[in-house]
Design an enzyme around this catalytic site. Structure first.
Site, short mmCIF file in Angstrom:
data_model
loop_
_atom_site.label_atom_id
_atom_site.label_comp_id
_atom_site.label_asym_id
_atom_site.label_seq_id
_atom_site.Cartn_x
_atom_site.Cartn_y
_atom_site.Cartn_z
N GLU A 1 0.77 -1.08 0.07
CA GLU A 1 -0.05 0.06 0.17
C GLU A 1 0.88 1.13 0.08
O GLU A 1 0.61 2.25 -0.54
CB GLU A 1 -0.98 -0.02 1.18
N HIS B 1 -9.02 -4.95 11.49
CA HIS B 1 -10.03 -5.00 10.40
C HIS B 1 -11.26 -4.08 10.42
O HIS B 1 -12.31 -4.12 9.48
CB HIS B 1 -10.20 -6.34 9.77
#
Lengths: 452, 332
Positions: free
Chosen positions: A186, A255
Site C-alpha cells: 500500500e 480490520h
C-alpha cells in the site's frame, strides 16, 4: 571595506549562545570554510566557519562570553591589504530580523447563510434499483469513458474483479493499462499514484480496506494533501482514494476501524462517506472530477444494499451538500455512512412514540454542510449525532462544538454524540455487538434530550 | 572512495567543462550564502546544504533532455539550480518571502517548478521514491518518452517504500533513474553503522534492475553513467540504479555539530577530491581557460548569488491572506 562577522544562529531555535573559543586571532588571514570559533548552543558545541576570505581585523567579543545574542557583531573582517583602524564599538543590540507579525486573518467564512435545499435530481426523473456496489462501478466506468487520464489501481481490482467485486467488468472494458493489479504494498503504490497525479493523470486508488491505508497514510497526507499548499499552488494531486471503511462483521480489531474523523481533520483533503447507492454514484463521479485528493469511505455491509438511483445520463452530487432524509420537528439526528441506518431506524421507532425526528445525512465530511445542520437545530432545538467511529475527537464532537458556538441560544438540551465504544473491536459476536453503536443507543439519546 | 568507471575516456569539450564549472560553482557559492543568511537569522527552520555534492546533479542534468523530470529530498537547492530554476526565486523561498518559488509557504525543503519539471523538495525520508516512480508511470501511460530522475540518499535507501517501489518500477518497466546520492552519512550515522551491505547499487539485483557505482566527485563520470542510465530507460527497458558516491562537507543541517566524523576526514576530501577543483584543473591543463578566465567566472557567479541574497532580503513577506490560499484547487 571591513565587514562585521555576526554571532550566527546555529539551530532553528537559537537566540543566544556562548562564544566558547576563538580559533583565530587579530591579523590572521582566513579563507571561506576555515573555522573561526567554537560556539556553544543549548544543544551542542558548534564550529563556526568563515564564509568570506579576508583578514581578521578586530575581535569584538572575547572568548568565554556567555549569552551573546544572535546577530551581535563579534569580529570584523578586512579585505586583503586593508588596515584595521580603530575598533568599532561592539554592537549593543542585535540586528532585528523578524518583522512585526500581523494578526492572522480570519478563516474564510465556512458557514454560508443559506442551506442548499435544491433537489439532487429533477422532479419526475425515472429511477432504477441498484446496489451500492453497482452504483460505484458505474460511476467509475462512466468517468473512465469520459476521461482517458482516469485509471484504477489497487489490490485485486483487475483479474479478480475486485476483492468486494466493486470493479467487476472494468478490466474487460478498459484493459490492463487502465485497470491495474498492484502487489500488496500500500505504501508504495499509494506513493506511485500520488506521483502519477503530479504527472497529470487522475488515479483512482482502491484500498482493499481503509485499515490497510494506514501503511500509506504518510503519502496520503504529507504528499497528496499538502503539496498544493507547499508549492504555492503550482501542483497538486487530483485523485481518489477509495475502499471500504469501518467494521464489517467478526473481522476483529485490525480490520474494523472507522477513519472518518482522522481524514476529516486534514486540510487539503476532501472526505466523502456516502450511505445510499444514488449518493455513492453521484459523489464518486464528483470525486473523480475534483482537482483535489478525495478520501472516499465506503462500507462493506452497505455494498449489497439496494436503493433507488436516478436513471440519468450524467448525474453528480456536489460536495458540501447534506441530504435531509426525513423532516421532523422535535430533534435533529445527524449522521453519515452506515450510521444513517441507525438514525433512520431510530426515527421510525421514535415516531411510534410520538417523537418527530429530522434526519440529516452529511454525505461529505470535508467540506461539511454546517448550514443545513444549524438550520435544523434552530428549528428542533435538540441534536443527536450518530457515527460508528470512536468517541474521542469524533465528527459528533466537532458538530457539538460548532452548534454550541453558532446556535447556543437555540438549544434546549446538550448535543449528544452516539458513537462506537472506546475499545478495539472484539471478535466475539456478543462483544462486537456491544462495541458498535446501535439503533437503541440513538433512541435512548433522543429520549434524554427530549426529556421523555 | 571506489570509482568503478574512470572518466578519462569521456570525450568532453572545453565548452562543456566551462559549463560544468560554472554550474557547480553557482551551487557552492549559493549554498555558502544560504549558510550565511541562516546564521543571520534570515533563513529559519531546517536548512540542508549541498556543498560537496555538486558534481552529482550537474553531471546528471547533462544527461537529461528537455521534458525529463526530477524529484528529490529536502537537500534540494542544488537540484533546483542545476535544472535551471532562478536563484532569486530559490533564495527568496529560503527567506520565506513572496518572491519565492512557493510564495514563501514551502521553505528550504519544499519547492517546485512545473516549468522546469522539478517536482520537489520532499521532507519525509524516502517518500520521494514512489512519487518519482509515479511521475515515470504517468509518462509511460502517456507514451511521451520522458525519463524521471529520482534522487535519494544512502539513508533513504534503507526505507521499506524504496523496495516496494523497485518492485513495481521493474514489474511495470517504468522509465525512472534511481539516483542514490551516497554521501556516506545518514544524518549522523555512518554507512557501515546503518547499512548491512556497502554496495547499495546492487540492491536492485533481486528485482532485475541494473545498477552501478559512480564516482560522484567526478562530474564527467557522473554524466557518463547518467547517459547509460537514461538510454536504458528511453529504450523501454525499465528502471536503472546509479549509486553516486559523494561527500557532504557541511553538517546534515545547519544545526549539526558533526561530532560523528573528524575534521581531518572532511578536510582530506576537500583537498584531494573536490569536484570543482577537479574541473578547474581540467580546464587549466587542457588550456580551455586561463586563471583570469576562471576569476571572471568566479566574479560573475558571486554577483548572481549576491543579487539573489539581495532579492531574498528585499522581497516582501507573503500577504497575510496567503495563509488561506492554495489549500484546494478550483475546478477548471
Amino acid at each position: 571595506m571591513a565587514t562585521e562577522i555576526l554571532m550566527p544562529a546555529l539551530s532553528p531555535t537559537m537566540e543566544e549562545g556562548t562564544l566558547a573559543k576563538w580559533l583565530v586571532k587579530e591579523g590572521d588571514s582566513v579563507q571561506s570554510g576555515d573555522i573561526l570559533a567554537e560556539i556553544e548552543t543549548d544543544k551542542a558545541t558548534m564550529e563556526f566557519e568563515a564564509v568570506d576570505d579576508g583578514v581578521i581585523g578586530h575581535i569584538l567579543v572575547p572568548e568565554g562570553t556567555e549569552n551573546v545574542p544572535v546577530n551581535t557583531a563579534i569580529a570584523t573582517l578586512l579585505e586583503d591589504g586593508e588596515e584595521a583602524g580603530a575598533a568599532p564599538a561592539p554592537a549593543a543590540t542585535p540586528v532585528a530580523s523578524a518583522p512585526a507579525q500581523a494578526a492572522a486573518p480570519a478563516a474564510p467564512t465556512e458557514i454560508v447563510s443559506q442551506a442548499d435545499l435544491t433537489p439532487d435530481w429533477p422532479e419526475g426523473t425515472p429511477m432504477k434499483q441498484q446496489t451500492v456496489r453497482e452504483a460505484l462501478r458505474d460511476a467509475m466506468a462512466e468517468e473512465m469513458r469520459g476521461d482517458e487520464n482516469v485509471y484504477l489501481m489497487g489490490e485485486e481490482v483487475a483479474e479478480y474483479q475486485g476483492a468486494y467485486k466493486v470493479s467487476q467488468g472494468l478490466l474487460d472494458e478498459f484493459g490492463s493499462k487502465r485497470v491495474i493489479d498492484t502487489p500488496i504494498t500500500e505504501h508504495g503504490f499509494a506513493g506511485i499514484a500520488v506521483g502519477a497525479a503530479f504527472g497529470g493523470l487522475k488515479p483512482v486508488v482502491e484500498f482493499m480496506t481503509f485499515n490497510f491505508a494506514m501503511q500509506a497514510i504518510d503519502q496520503i497526507i504529507n504528499s497528496a494533501a499538502k503539496t498544493l499548499y507547499m508549492s504555492g499552488g503550482q501542483m497538486g494531486a487530483p485523485m481518489v482514494f477509495r475502499g471500504p471503511n469501518g467494521a464489517a462483521a467478526r473481522v476483529g480489531a485490525q480490520h474494523s476501524q472507522d477513519y472518518a474523523a482522522w481524514y476529516a481533520q486534514i486540510p487539503g483533503l476532501k472526505v466523502v462517506m456516502p450511505y445510499s447507492a444514488a449518493d455513492a454514484k453521484g459523489l464518486l463521479k464528483s470525486a473523480i472530477r475534483d482537482p483535489n485528493p478525495v478520501i472516499f469511505l465506503e462500507n462493506e455491509i452497505l455494498y449489497g444494499r439496494s436503493f433507488d438511483v436516478p436513471a440519468m445520463e450524467d448525474f453528480t452530487i456536489p460536495f458540501g451538500k447534506a441530504k435531509i432524509w426525513r423532516e421532523g420537528t422535535d430533534v435533529t439526528l445527524v449522521s453519515f455512512g452506515i450510521g444513517m441506518q441507525y438514525a433512520l431506524e431510530a426515527a421510525e421507532k421514535l415516531e411510534e412514540d410520538g417523537i418527530s425526528a429530522e434526519v440529516i445525512d452529511l454525505r461529505t465530511l470535508r467540506p461539511i454542510d454546517y448550514d443545513t445542520v444549524l438550520k435544523s437545530v434552530m428549528k428542533t432545538n435538540r441534536c443527536v449525532t450518530v457515527e460508528e467511529g470512536w468517541p474521542v475527537g469524533s465528527i459528533g464532537n466537532h458538530l457539538a462544538a460548532t452548534i454550541m458556538q453558532k446556535a447556543f441560544d437555540y438549544l434546549d438540551a446538550p448535543v449528544l454524540n452516539c458513537t462506537g465504544n472506546d475499545v478495539p473491536m472484539p471478535y466475539a459476536a456478543n462483544l462486537e455487538k456491544l462495541a458498535l453503536v446501535t439503533t437503541n443507543d440513538v433512541i435512548v439519546a433522543v429520549k434524554e434530550v427530549t426529556y421523555r | 572512495m571506489a570509482a568503478k568507471k574512470p572518466a578519462a575516456k569521456t570525450n568532453v569539450s572545453g565548452e562543456e567543462l566551462q559549463k560544468f564549472y560554472r554550474e557547480m560553482l553557482l551551487i557552492r557559492r549559493f549554498e555558502e550564502k544560504a549558510g550565511q543568511l541562516y546564521g543571520m537569522g534570515l533563513i529559519g527552520g531546517f536548512c540542508h546544504l549541498y556543498i560537496g555534492q555538486e558534481a552529482v546533479v550537474v553531471g546528471l542534468e547533462a544527461a537529461a533532455e528537455e521534458g525529463d523530470k526530477r524529484i528529490t529530498s529536502y537537500r534540494d537547492h542544488g537540484h533546483m539550480l542545476a535544472c535551471g530554476m532562478d536563484p532569486n526565486g530559490v533564495m527568496a523561498e529560503l527567506t520565506g518571502r513572496e518572491g519565492g518559488y512557493s510564495k514563501g509557504k514551502g521553505g528550504s525543503m519544499h519547492m517546485f517548478s512545473k516549468e522546469k519539471h522539478f517536482y520537489g523538495g520532499h521532507g519525509i525520508v524516502g517518500a520521494q521514491v514512489p512519487l518519482g516512480a509515479g511521475l515515470a508511470f504517468a509518462d509511460k501511460y502517456k507514451g511521451n518518452g520522458r525519463v524521471t530522475f529520482t534522487y535519494f540518499g544512502d539513508g533513504a535507501a534503507n526505507q521499506g517504500q524504496v523496495y516496494e517501489t523497485f518492485n513495481m518500477a521493474a514489474l511495470w518497466d517504468l522509465p525512472v533513474v534511481f539516483v542514490i546520492e551516497n554521501n556516506q552519512y545518514a544524518m549522523g550515522t555512518a554507512q557501515q553503522r546503518s547499512t548491512s551491505s556497502p554496495d547499495i547499487h546492487t540492491r536492485g539485483e533481486s528485482f532485475g534492475i541494473p545498477g552501478e557505482a559512480v564516482d560522484g566527485m567526478d562530474v564527467l563520470a557522473v554524466k557518463d553513467a547518467g547517459e547509460r542510465a537514461v538510454a536504458h530507460c528511453r529504450k523501454g527497458k525499465g528502471p536503472y540504479i546509479l549509486e553516486v558516491k559523494t561527500y557532504r562537507y557541511r553538517g546534515h543541517s545547519m544545526s549539526d555539530p558533526a561530532k560523528y566524523r573528524t575534521r581531518e576526514e572532511v578536510q582530506k576530501m576537500r583537498e584531494e577530491r573536490d569536484a570543482i577543483d577537479h574541473v578547474r584543473q581540467l580546464l587549466i591543463d587542457g588550456k580551455h581557460a586561463s586563471e583570469e578566465d576562471l576569476k571572471a567566472v568566479d566574479k560573475e557567479i558571486k554577483a548572481i548569488v549576491s543579487a539573489s541574497a539581495d532579492f531574498a532580503k528585499e522581497s516582501p513577506l507573503p500577504a497575510a491572506e496567503e495563509l488561506w490560499t492554495d489549500i484546494y484547487a478550483e475546478a477548471t
